[in-house]
Enzyme design. Structure first.
Site, PDB file in Angstrom:
ATOM      1  N   ASP A 122       0.849  -1.185   0.000  1.00  0.00           N
ATOM      2  CA  ASP A 122       0.000   0.000   0.000  1.00  0.00           C
ATOM      3  C   ASP A 122       0.887   1.239   0.000  1.00  0.00           C
ATOM      4  OD1 ASP A 122      -2.307   1.473  -0.024  1.00  0.00           O
ATOM      5  OD2 ASP A 122      -2.731   1.249   2.110  1.00  0.00           O
ATOM      6  N   HIS A 129      -3.996  14.099   0.509  1.00  0.00           N
ATOM      7  CA  HIS A 129      -4.199  13.295   1.714  1.00  0.00           C
ATOM      8  C   HIS A 129      -2.995  13.405   2.650  1.00  0.00           C
ATOM      9  CE1 HIS A 129      -5.283  10.010   4.349  1.00  0.00           C
ATOM     10  NE2 HIS A 129      -4.164   9.380   4.054  1.00  0.00           N
ATOM     11  N   GLU A 195     -10.827   4.039   3.755  1.00  0.00           N
ATOM     12  CA  GLU A 195      -9.877   4.781   2.933  1.00  0.00           C
ATOM     13  C   GLU A 195     -10.222   4.529   1.474  1.00  0.00           C
ATOM     14  OE1 GLU A 195      -5.755   4.281   3.779  1.00  0.00           O
ATOM     15  OE2 GLU A 195      -5.926   5.090   5.811  1.00  0.00           O
ATOM     16  N   GLU A 197      -9.396   4.148  -2.038  1.00  0.00           N
ATOM     17  CA  GLU A 197      -8.175   3.847  -2.779  1.00  0.00           C
ATOM     18  C   GLU A 197      -8.500   3.138  -4.085  1.00  0.00           C
ATOM     19  OE1 GLU A 197      -4.863   2.206  -0.724  1.00  0.00           O
ATOM     20  OE2 GLU A 197      -5.506   2.920   1.246  1.00  0.00           O
ATOM     21  N   ASP A 230      -9.280   0.394   2.092  1.00  0.00           N
ATOM     22  CA  ASP A 230      -8.303  -0.086   3.066  1.00  0.00           C
ATOM     23  C   ASP A 230      -8.776   0.355   4.453  1.00  0.00           C
ATOM     24  OD1 ASP A 230      -5.997  -1.258   4.064  1.00  0.00           O
ATOM     25  OD2 ASP A 230      -4.863   0.607   3.934  1.00  0.00           O
ATOM     26  N   ARG A 234      -8.038   4.074  13.357  1.00  0.00           N
ATOM     27  CA  ARG A 234      -7.189   5.251  13.554  1.00  0.00           C
ATOM     28  C   ARG A 234      -6.610   5.342  14.968  1.00  0.00           C
ATOM     29  NH1 ARG A 234      -5.802   6.475   8.486  1.00  0.00           N
ATOM     30  NH2 ARG A 234      -7.610   7.002   7.195  1.00  0.00           N
ATOM     31  N   GLN A 237      -3.940   2.756  15.269  1.00  0.00           N
ATOM     32  CA  GLN A 237      -2.805   3.184  14.444  1.00  0.00           C
ATOM     33  C   GLN A 237      -1.970   4.247  15.146  1.00  0.00           C
ATOM     34  OE1 GLN A 237      -4.044   4.672  10.621  1.00  0.00           O
ATOM     35  NE2 GLN A 237      -1.983   5.144   9.939  1.00  0.00           N
ATOM     36  N   LYS A 250      -4.155  -1.912  10.281  1.00  0.00           N
ATOM     37  CA  LYS A 250      -4.377  -2.049   8.845  1.00  0.00           C
ATOM     38  C   LYS A 250      -4.561  -3.491   8.395  1.00  0.00           C
ATOM     39  CE  LYS A 250      -3.610   2.287   7.383  1.00  0.00           C
ATOM     40  NZ  LYS A 250      -4.481   3.040   6.470  1.00  0.00           N
ATOM     41  N   THR A 254      -9.022  -5.588   3.986  1.00  0.00           N
ATOM     42  CA  THR A 254      -8.900  -4.678   2.853  1.00  0.00           C
ATOM     43  C   THR A 254      -9.837  -5.188   1.770  1.00  0.00           C
ATOM     44  OG1 THR A 254      -6.588  -4.182   3.382  1.00  0.00           O
ATOM     45  CG2 THR A 254      -7.338  -3.680   1.152  1.00  0.00           C
ATOM     46  N   GLU A 360     -10.176  12.736   7.526  1.00  0.00           N
ATOM     47  CA  GLU A 360     -10.110  14.063   6.906  1.00  0.00           C
ATOM     48  C   GLU A 360     -11.470  14.750   6.873  1.00  0.00           C
ATOM     49  OE1 GLU A 360      -7.312  13.822   3.221  1.00  0.00           O
ATOM     50  OE2 GLU A 360      -8.028  11.794   3.681  1.00  0.00           O
TER      51      GLU A 360
END
Length: 415
Positions: A122, A129, A195, A197, A230, A234, A237, A250, A254, A360
């Site tokens: 990834d 971002h 996420e 992606e 993904d 948070r 993380q 993570k 996915t 975000e």
């Protein structure tokens, strides 16, 4: 080109697309390779007689890896034969009995992972971002790390937890630090996120350890693209990522879309590469266009069943191209194999409604996102469904990826 298969308006799968996937049916649970056309799947094994003998076993494989292992000239040949088969006046058009065997309605199929994924990487290639996250955690003056504009930052993900669209994702358990300076606690993730992606599957013969792929040759190594979510924890993380980066935050799941759209289908939608300053090192420098105008959307659908589009972004927002990602990944001599998966990282635009994550959109939980039906979100709640869509459009031509979806299940507490 005029196909004899009906193509509904705004369909993702016209004859100019022909994405590959792996499917089965209730009547035939064997996994097999198909191509999406309109509201049908063309079973390539059922029509293998129209292809050269050397491709017969490949077209009857239960995964796309053997097809991915061919060179790009073979991909073009197979694609051309498939398109010709679907044209008005073709031998398949004239054979109604074979059509009934080979064209399977999409609503009858179950989709599977398109390939055996050996490795998954990834990247972190959207400048908007990366800047947003940097501003949140380090301030505007130190938003981008010193290396970010010099190389495609990435990490090795967990291939075993890549799942097909529609697979539920369970809220993870883990260690978090709710109060800075206090002791960590263990429990369900509170700041669960999506996420937005995209990813591509590596193609071509496997490389040897110690052998790199140049940025110019990398174009021969991109088999096709999928949508990706993904999923990210948070709060887990934040506590665990120092000093080695993402780990359990993570590896929980996915999600990818089931249809792999070939690069040939995206050619009409090429756009200029994102401007890069400073100029990259020579091994990353390429002049050919390898950026695409792919419109991306994310919906959140709570348990009440009312979906809200919370994000509209575009693949063209990526700073680093797929070719640069391959070149950097292999410059050390790292070997790659057909079926390896390489992801873009979160794709955010420069407007607040184009941010590709809840982190975000809620700006680290400081503002609520309004959903239809009166609900609000800062991060994902149990039973929320996240649906990602992607498509290219110019005039009457639409090339789509289908959807990439998953529902959040409650955490499974340890006994």
């Amino acid at each position: 080109m005029e196909t004899f298969v009906a193509i509904p308006e705004n369909c993702d799968f016209p004859i100019y697309n022909l994405p590959y996937g792996v499917f089965s049916t209730q009547g035939n649970p064997t996994c097999r390779i198909g191509v999406a056309i309109g509201e049908y799947v063309l079973d390539l094994g059922a029509v293998k007689e129209f292809y050269p003998t050397k491709y017969h076993d490949i077209l009857c494989s239960p995964v796309l890896n053997p097809l991915m292992s061919l060179n790009c000239e073979a991909w073009d040949e197979i694609r051309k034969i498939t398109q010709n088969l679907l044209l008005v006046g073709s031998k398949l058009h004239a054979n109604v009995e074979l059509q009934q065997l080979a064209l399977v309605p999409l609503f009858d199929v179950k989709m599977h992972l398109p390939a055996n994924i050996g490795d998954y990487t990834d990247f972190y290639s959207s400048i908007h971002h990366a800047t947003n996250v940097g501003v949140m955690f380090r301030g505007k003056d130190n938003a981008l790390m010193p290396n970010w504009k010099h190389l495609p930052v990435g990490y090795h993900g967990r291939a075993s937890s890549v799942v097909i669209s529609g697979t539920p994702i369970r809220r993870p358990l883990g260690q978090t630090l709710p109060v800075d300076g206090a002791d960590p606690v263990f429990g369900p993730c509170r700041l669960f996120d999506f996420e937005l992606e995209m990813a591509f599957f590596v193609g071509g013969p496997p490389t040897e350890l110690g052998e790199g792929v140049t940025v110019d040759d990398a174009v021969k190594r991109v088999f096709g693209f999928v949508l990706m979510n993904d999923w990210s924890a948070r709060d887990i993380q934040k506590w665990e990522y120092v000093p080695l980066g993402p780990f359990t935050a993570k590896n929980l799941g996915t999600t990818i879309s089931p249809w792999v759209v070939p690069v040939a289908a995206l050619e009409p939608f090429k756009v200029d590469n994102f401007p890069q300053e400073p100029e990259p090192f020579a091994y990353l420098n390429h002049k050919q266009k390898f950026n695409f105008d792919i419109k991306l959307e994310v919906d959140i659908k709570p348990a009440n069943g009312v979906a809200t589009t919370v994000c509209r972004s575009n693949y063209r927002n990526l700073y680093w191209t797929a070719l640069q990602q391959i070149a950097h990944h292999t410059v050390t001599g790292c070997n790659i194999r057909p079926g390896d998966l390489m992801a873009s990282g979160t794709i955010s635009g420069d407007a607040s409604d184009a941010f590709g994550s809840m982190l975000e959109l809620s700006w680290k939980g400081t503002r609520a996102i309004n959903l239809l039906g009166g609900e609000t979100r800062k991060f994902l709640q149990d039973h929320d469904e996240v649906v990602i869509r992607g498509f290219c459009r110019e005039n009457n031509l639409r090339i789509g990826f289908g959807s990439c979806s998953g529902v959040v299940l409650p955490a499974k507490l340890m006994q």
